[in-house]
Design a protein around this motif. Structure first.
Motif, PDB file in Angstrom:
ATOM      1  N   GLN A 227       1.086  -1.205   0.658  1.00 22.00           N
ATOM      2  CA  GLN A 227       0.376  -0.442  -0.243  1.00 22.00           C
ATOM      3  C   GLN A 227       0.771   0.896   0.589  1.00 22.00           C
ATOM      4  N   ALA A 228       2.661   1.159   1.022  1.00 17.68           N
ATOM      5  CA  ALA A 228       3.147   1.999   0.204  1.00 17.68           C
ATOM      6  C   ALA A 228       3.633   2.717  -0.884  1.00 17.68           C
ATOM      7  N   ALA A 229       3.691   1.649  -2.132  1.00 15.80           N
ATOM      8  CA  ALA A 229       4.069   1.650  -3.043  1.00 15.80           C
ATOM      9  C   ALA A 229       2.934   2.280  -3.894  1.00 15.80           C
ATOM     10  N   HIS A 230       1.713   1.794  -3.269  1.00 19.66           N
ATOM     11  CA  HIS A 230       0.027   2.542  -4.165  1.00 19.66           C
ATOM     12  C   HIS A 230       0.249   4.058  -3.743  1.00 19.66           C
ATOM     13  N   ALA A 231       0.546   4.532  -2.326  1.00 25.65           N
ATOM     14  CA  ALA A 231       0.873   5.406  -2.117  1.00 25.65           C
ATOM     15  C   ALA A 231       1.530   6.391  -3.077  1.00 25.65           C
ATOM     16  N   ALA A 232       2.452   5.835  -2.967  1.00 21.81           N
ATOM     17  CA  ALA A 232       3.928   6.927  -3.562  1.00 21.81           C
ATOM     18  C   ALA A 232       3.445   7.199  -5.329  1.00 21.81           C
ATOM     19  N   ASP A 233       3.342   5.840  -6.316  1.00 27.21           N
ATOM     20  CA  ASP A 233       2.673   5.843  -7.166  1.00 27.21           C
ATOM     21  C   ASP A 233       1.574   6.906  -7.529  1.00 27.21           C
ATOM     22  N   THR A 234       0.965   7.216  -6.769  1.00 29.93           N
ATOM     23  CA  THR A 234      -0.233   8.421  -6.806  1.00 29.93           C
ATOM     24  C   THR A 234       0.850   9.660  -6.522  1.00 29.93           C
ATOM     25  N   GLY A 432       1.034  -0.082 -11.206  1.00 30.78           N
ATOM     26  CA  GLY A 432       2.026   0.869 -11.271  1.00 30.78           C
ATOM     27  C   GLY A 432       2.282   0.726  -9.586  1.00 30.78           C
ATOM     28  N   LEU A 433       3.076  -0.977  -9.121  1.00 31.60           N
ATOM     29  CA  LEU A 433       3.980  -0.751  -7.233  1.00 31.60           C
ATOM     30  C   LEU A 433       5.011  -0.880  -8.088  1.00 31.60           C
ATOM     31  N   ALA A 434       5.531  -1.570  -9.130  1.00 32.64           N
ATOM     32  CA  ALA A 434       6.917  -1.092  -9.367  1.00 32.64           C
ATOM     33  C   ALA A 434       7.755   0.244  -9.276  1.00 32.64           C
ATOM     34  N   VAL A 435       7.258   1.067  -9.850  1.00 31.93           N
ATOM     35  CA  VAL A 435       6.915   2.463  -9.605  1.00 31.93           C
ATOM     36  C   VAL A 435       7.070   2.886  -8.047  1.00 31.93           C
ATOM     37  N   GLY A 436       6.172   2.802  -7.791  1.00 30.22           N
ATOM     38  CA  GLY A 436       5.385   3.016  -6.587  1.00 30.22           C
ATOM     39  C   GLY A 436       7.410   2.789  -5.555  1.00 30.22           C
ATOM     40  N   ALA A 437       7.261   1.801  -5.262  1.00 33.38           N
ATOM     41  CA  ALA A 437       8.324   1.258  -4.487  1.00 33.38           C
ATOM     42  C   ALA A 437       9.348   2.241  -5.177  1.00 33.38           C
ATOM     43  N   ALA A 438      10.050   2.093  -5.723  1.00 32.75           N
ATOM     44  CA  ALA A 438      10.981   2.742  -6.783  1.00 32.75           C
ATOM     45  C   ALA A 438      10.644   4.168  -5.682  1.00 32.75           C
ATOM     46  N   LEU A 439       9.254   4.725  -6.386  1.00 30.48           N
ATOM     47  CA  LEU A 439       9.176   6.500  -5.746  1.00 30.48           C
ATOM     48  C   LEU A 439       9.530   6.945  -4.484  1.00 30.48           C
ATOM     49  N   TRP A 440       8.867   5.704  -3.047  1.00 34.54           N
ATOM     50  CA  TRP A 440       8.934   5.967  -1.637  1.00 34.54           C
ATOM     51  C   TRP A 440      10.137   5.752  -1.759  1.00 34.54           C
TER      52      TRP A 440
END
Ligand SMILES: [Fe+2]
Length: 665
Positions: A227-234, A432-440
């Motif tokens: 869910q943290a990865a989802h949060a970062a992606d948005t 979007g999780l791969a991107v989101g994890a990287a952005l987090w």
């Protein structure tokens, strides 16, 4: 906060982070200095929708697409899955190390704060339960849908190495003592948001250091909570400088099915688990009315019904919150609702029969479940917003993510709450999780500022690999005399508009593919929206149920003349608007007079040119747009897959990067 980290980061040319997601919708992403360079989905290669996992070959494709090698990668960020912590292929390809020594490889990353177990001691996922589910999948590999999604491992399922991160560190159950116990949504306004923000410690609960070794090269990295990865992606794509974030999806347990966060600048602080099970509930009702666990189909069915069976007892109450047995909610709701339906005089004969899905019992169940979903989401959003006001913490907008954020009518309702800009990324599902994890990792753990982006300025959804002109020529040549190819160059958009005007159904393949589940004009199937017959006709071509609706794409500059009641622009087809002249656009107007609108800006390129040409020829700046794929298939990725679809379907014409392709009879 972390001067050593920052000074080192800015010493060399760009920080490259490899983002990985091993769950369903497996993906590899590469970001440089917080900018997405590429996102490749396993499903587009294996041709199995929502395929699980990634392998070394997909990582190599992503590196090739960005002209990088593993030596250029500074960090790796891995999103956790929900029911599958991680699946690896063979150890000689990819392996992980969680030992304490790995922290030494990550001097810039704050150590994770160990999470306390949830107060009830309900640690839902253990090694035992995980081993059990893997065994079931292996036993049923030939038949089960999940086994099909494990397609890249089909020949080596028994040899899979399964790695569990250490318990209580990265798991879906992170419980902070100071987090509110949301027994009822009505307690939300009393949340001590200011204290949670000031403490900031939950910012560092949702990751765990590891090292990943790919083809012999060891890279420092972190696991990042799903869910943290989802949060970062948005949030990091929104352009907002502060926001409330709501992530919610179809996770099988309420504990892991969502996350509420506050964000400001580059900092995201999780403040609560919403403890709702709305995505799972929605999926279960879809299954009960014969649509499989397909939330998207239920969203399409709901407007055919009326929410006569809606029960307000399931809003804002423990009936849908914090259930320990998630499946039980849907079962109980269905049982109680069907009893009420009987008393109201509904016939239950058609219940769950696919051929009779439009009968009142099915359609009204869909509409009532949809209303239950929406009322709970609105209560959540209003409750957190009230808490923000009570704590004197202003925010610029709302960021939504997780698979539930694919619900266009719900997104539109939230936008109608006038709480600032509402942003939903095109990859709000697990793509979007791969991107989101990287952005987090980049912004929240390494504390790197977010590149400024104007609010409302769309991020490009076209993140697939580049298709070289030579690849297109080669792909077309493979079909020899079975196809006719015209090279049109600059005349392409005019010719395509002429074909649409002549009532041909066309495929439109342009450049890099879209990330996320919606086709947005690079891998699209298009038709004239003014002809009512195109609704059943295109459903026939795609092998879909005849009642399922289609979405319009409209020139952004003319959108407000045709649609209302929604935020503009809507570049990712994630908001619903009212069709102003329903009789003019019968093929894209749903039965309730709404449509799931994609606005197309000039920056979109060829797809905008096509819409402008169609407008010039017909006075209609709208086309009917759906994804280019057959039943049960992922969206086409490569040119030859598009031609294959042309050959096997009743689609009339295919446009591939400046070529007009037709079948020779
Ligand atoms: Fe998710």
């Amino acid at each position: 906060l972390y001067p050593r980290a920052l000074s080192q980061l800015f010493l060399h040319n760009g920080v490259n982070i490899l983002g990985l997601h091993f769950g369903h919708d497996g993906a590899v992403a590469i970001i440089t200095d917080g900018i997405v360079r590429t996102v490749l989905l396993t499903e587009r290669i294996t041709r199995v929708k929502h395929a699980v996992g990634i392998d070394r070959a997909l990582i190599e494709r992503a590196l090739k697409a960005t002209n990088l090698t593993l030596n250029d990668i500074d960090y790796c960020a891995i999103a956790t899955t929900q029911t599958i912590p991680i699946i690896l292929s063979r150890k000689d390809e990819i392996s992980l190390d969680f030992s304490a020594a790995t922290a030494a490889a990550l001097p810039h990353i704050p150590s994770p704060i160990a999470a306390e177990p949830y107060a009830s001691g309900n640690i839902w996922l253990s090694n035992d339960t995980f081993d059990f589910s893997m065994r079931i999948w292996k036993e049923r590999r030939a038949a089960s849908d999940t086994a099909k999604r494990l397609s890249i491992y089909r020949d080596g399922l028994d040899d899979l190495e399964v790695v569990m991160p250490p318990e209580n560190v990265v798991s879906p159950v992170q419980w902070r003592e100071q987090w509110p116990d949301l027994g009822r949504l009505s307690t939300l306004p009393q949340m001590k948001l200011k204290d949670l923000w000031a403490a900031q410690d939950s910012r560092f609960v949702f990751h765990h250091p590891c090292t990943i070794t790919i083809s012999g090269k060891t890279i420092p990295g972190v696991f990042v909570d799903h869910q943290a990865a989802h949060a970062a992606d948005t949030y990091y794509h929104s352009g907002l400088s502060s926001a409330l974030i709501l992530c919610y999806d179809g996770a099988s347990q309420p504990m892991s099915a969502g996350l509420l966060c506050l964000a400001q600048g580059n900092t995201i602080v999780p403040v609560a688990r919403p403890y709702t099970w709305l995505g799972g509930f929605y999926n279960c009702v879809a299954n009960a009315v014969s649509l499989g666990y397909d939330a998207g189909k239920l969203m399409g069915l709901a407007p055919y019904g009326v929410p006569n069976l809606f029960d307000p007892a399931y809003v804002e109450t423990a009936r849908i919150l914090r259930p320990m047995n998630a499946i039980g909610i849907a079962d109980r709701w269905l049982k109680e609702t069907l009893e009420r339906a009987k008393k109201l005089g509904y016939s239950l004969d058609a219940l769950g029969k696919r051929a009779q899905v439009l009968e009142p019992i099915n359609a009204d169940l869909a509409a009532s479940a949809h209303k239950t979903f929406e009322e709970n989401v609105l209560a959540l959003i209003r409750g957190v917003a009230a808490a923000a006001r009570n704590n004197h913490m202003p925010f610029d907008g709302i960021c939504l993510s997780g698979g539930c954020a694919l619900s266009c009518p719900t997104n539109t309702l939230i936008a109608g709450e006038n709480m600032g800009h509402v942003f939903v990324p095109p990859s709000c599902d697990d793509t979007g999780l791969a991107v989101g994890a990287a952005l987090w990792m980049h912004h929240n753990l390494l504390s790197v500022p977010v590149p400024s982006r104007p609010v409302g300025e769309p991020i490009s959804p076209y993140q697939g690999a580049d298709i070289a002109p030579a690849d297109v020529e080669q792909a077309l040549a493979r079909f020899g005399d079975s196809i006719r190819v015209e090279h049109l160059g600059k005349r392409t958009s005019i010719a395509a508009a002429e074909d649409l005007t002549a009532d041909k159904v066309i495929g439109w393949f342009e450049g890099r593919s879209e990330i996320g589940p919606r086709a947005l004009g690079h891998r699209s199937l298009l038709a004239d929206p003014r002809k009512a017959a195109n609704w059943p006709r295109v459903n026939e071509i795609k092998g879909r149920e005849k009642w399922r609706p289609f979405a319009p794409a409209v020139l952004e500059e003319k959108a407000s003349a045709h649609f209302s009641g929604m935020p503009f622009p809507s570049p990712y087809m994630l908001f619903t608007g009212d069709v102003l002249d329903r009789s003019a656009l019968p093929a894209i107007t749903h039965t309730d007079g709404t449509a799931r609108v994609q606005t197309v800006s000039r920056k979109t390129g060829g797809f905008h040119d096509l819409l402008a040409a169609f407008d010039a020829q017909t006075g209609c700046p709208v086309v009917m747009n759906t994804s280019l794929n057959g039943p049960g298939e992922p969206i086409v990725e490569a040119p030859e897959e598009a031609v294959r679809f042309l050959m096997k379907s009743d689609m009339d014409v295919l446009y591939v990067d400046g070529h007009r392709v037709t079948k020779r009879s």
